[in-house]
Design an enzyme around this catalytic site. Sequence first.
Site, PDB file in Angstrom:
ATOM      1  CE  LYS A  42      -4.487  -1.637   1.309  1.00  0.00           C
ATOM      2  NZ  LYS A  42      -5.615  -1.720   2.190  1.00  0.00           N
ATOM      3  NE  ARG A  65      -7.806  -8.640   0.619  1.00  0.00           N
ATOM      4  CZ  ARG A  65      -7.464  -7.929  -0.395  1.00  0.00           C
ATOM      5  NH1 ARG A  65      -6.581  -6.838  -0.120  1.00  0.00           N
ATOM      6  NH2 ARG A  65      -7.997  -8.189  -1.607  1.00  0.00           N
TER       7      ARG A  65
END
Length: 348
Positions: free
Chosen positions: A289, A324
Amino acid sequence: MHLRPIHFADAPFAYADGAVARLAGGMQWFAAYELSEGGRTRVISVADVAGLGGRAAQLHQRFTAPRPPLVLGARTLRFDQPVVAGILNMTPDSFSDGGIHREDPAAAASAGMVMAGAGAGVIDVGGESTRPGAAAVWEEDESRRVVPVIERLAAAGALVSVDTRKALVMERALAAGAAIVNDVSALLWDKRALDVVVRAGCPVIIMHSPDPEKGGHGSGGYRHVVTEVFDWLDARIDVLVAAGIDRAKIIVDPGIGFGKSLQDNLALINGLAMFHGLGCPIMLGASRKRLIGALSNEAPVGERLGGSVALALKGAEAGAQLLRVHDVVETVQALRVWRGLRDRALLG
């Protein structure tokens, strides 16, 4: 009142008998809480929390109660150690790996089984990008993207979650063999979604975002992001439980990168242990991210492996049960080494 476990210990005998508590039945022990109340904070030992009244006792019970495993057909998802959820995007435009498996469900399923063979306990299949500015996908198109892949994965024995906000996609994915719904809108984007999950009786992952009904990437404008996200998830869990969803089947995700600044994301990751006070397993989704690029000379998405693994290990240290990730092989290896170090600590 909010509590956050602190003073973590490698093993229960690191402190005097009874002075530590086990976090959510997992691999972590802690000796104290940071207590926040009325704008003030202080540190209290786990032995003293019983004297703080009913709310503190409820939170302490949630922090220390083991998370029961989920028996999902022939598969069991345990929460006593971190589990990797491998990301399998069936999209042309996801921020990291969009387009890799588009239009080829057999190749996508094969890639998912490679993840499972490498140690991923869950394969998370998604057919719509949720990056900022992504175009909306018609539910029929999204279904066509994910259902053939889920059918193949489930038939091969993989435990599959479907990453979707749409009730129709949830229904078709569950019918195809998916066992878990992962909704970034916490069942708020589609008005039928809550009913679908209630009727299916399946586990659900609910994620925080500041505007789930509009896409999840608005500005949160937080004053105290950790406690505000905690309270939002706490209230949302109450709604789901009242609707008929078993609390033991709810998994929470603080929503790293969704309507949050770099400072907000870092605060959430550093404060992640507080979310065990919700009494549910925690999923951390920070892989590749933007915050990693922001902390590493604007590294592009394809060059964020080191940061992704670092965040996964940080999640494991905070007791997160599901991680995840895109990079399954590397994350599983890192967790195995982390687990080995902890096992050695238990030997004294």
